[in-house]
Design an enzyme around this catalytic site. Sequence first.
Site, PDB file in Angstrom:
ATOM      1  N   LYS A  26      18.292  52.204  57.615  1.00  0.00           N
ATOM      2  CA  LYS A  26      19.596  51.812  57.060  1.00  0.00           C
ATOM      3  C   LYS A  26      20.421  51.363  58.260  1.00  0.00           C
ATOM      4  O   LYS A  26      21.135  52.148  58.866  1.00  0.00           O
ATOM      5  CB  LYS A  26      20.305  52.977  56.359  1.00  0.00           C
ATOM      6  CG  LYS A  26      19.432  53.751  55.349  1.00  0.00           C
ATOM      7  CD  LYS A  26      18.760  54.929  55.969  1.00  0.00           C
ATOM      8  CE  LYS A  26      18.147  55.893  54.965  1.00  0.00           C
ATOM      9  NZ  LYS A  26      17.225  55.353  54.022  1.00  0.00           N
ATOM     10  N   ASP A  84      26.613  40.783  65.834  1.00  0.00           N
ATOM     11  CA  ASP A  84      26.912  39.989  67.038  1.00  0.00           C
ATOM     12  C   ASP A  84      26.150  40.455  68.273  1.00  0.00           C
ATOM     13  O   ASP A  84      26.588  40.236  69.404  1.00  0.00           O
ATOM     14  CB  ASP A  84      28.418  39.996  67.326  1.00  0.00           C
ATOM     15  CG  ASP A  84      29.212  39.215  66.287  1.00  0.00           C
ATOM     16  OD1 ASP A  84      28.617  38.350  65.601  1.00  0.00           O
ATOM     17  OD2 ASP A  84      30.425  39.463  66.155  1.00  0.00           O
ATOM     18  N   HIS A  97      12.266  52.418  55.879  1.00  0.00           N
ATOM     19  CA  HIS A  97      13.270  53.419  55.529  1.00  0.00           C
ATOM     20  C   HIS A  97      14.560  53.293  56.334  1.00  0.00           C
ATOM     21  O   HIS A  97      15.468  54.106  56.194  1.00  0.00           O
ATOM     22  CB  HIS A  97      12.648  54.817  55.720  1.00  0.00           C
ATOM     23  CG  HIS A  97      13.402  55.921  55.085  1.00  0.00           C
ATOM     24  ND1 HIS A  97      13.991  56.957  55.807  1.00  0.00           N
ATOM     25  CD2 HIS A  97      13.695  56.170  53.784  1.00  0.00           C
ATOM     26  CE1 HIS A  97      14.580  57.795  54.978  1.00  0.00           C
ATOM     27  NE2 HIS A  97      14.422  57.353  53.745  1.00  0.00           N
TER      28      HIS A  97
END
Length: 221
Positions: free
Chosen positions: A168, A173, A166
Amino acid sequence: LMHNKFVVIDRLEVWSGSMNLTVSDAYRNDNNLIRIRSSQLAENYLSEFEEMFTDDQFGPGSPANTPHPTFSVNGTTLQVYFSPEDGVAQHLLALIGGAKQSISFLAYSFTSDDLATALIERASQGVTVAGVFEQSQYLSNVGSEYDRLRTAGLDVRLDGNPQQMHHKVLILDGQIVVTGSYNFSNNAERQNDENVLILYSQPIAEQYLAEFQRIYEQAQR
């Protein structure tokens, strides 16, 4: 949707990230929750809360009025954006476009053509791009970018959690973390109420990269 997941405590502490306040998200699904003590951050999130709770302003009707969109906590720079009013995608596109070495991502839902195009472009310029998609969303979403990214040669996988991946999250870098409730989708950008937190911190990025690596190693091509 009112898709936010955040808590503000005593006008001083904020909990944010991808975790819904449910048993499944706490114990079964892969999620992240970040806890930050900052009165400026709390003011930002309280402003958004009051828009919804007091003023009944949701979705495209929400005003862009975050008091401190960029500030620092103990030397760490933070940026806070809310959608749809803050045009989150343009900020994410700028971050992706500025990546020099690597981009890692964890995506519950990823249907944004613009973000996929930006990842493909950076990969073509030698940036290492790797990501994991939530498998159930790939199978059910119309317009998932998984196949497009694979066809372009990017290292993307479907998650191995029998429940839900779930997150996001973007990690750029090894220095920058993007987290919050914002799926990489047009609904998150234009319709839903969402929050996005960007942290410029190598130590925090290292923790998110460890979570990325755990999920990546369990994922399937």
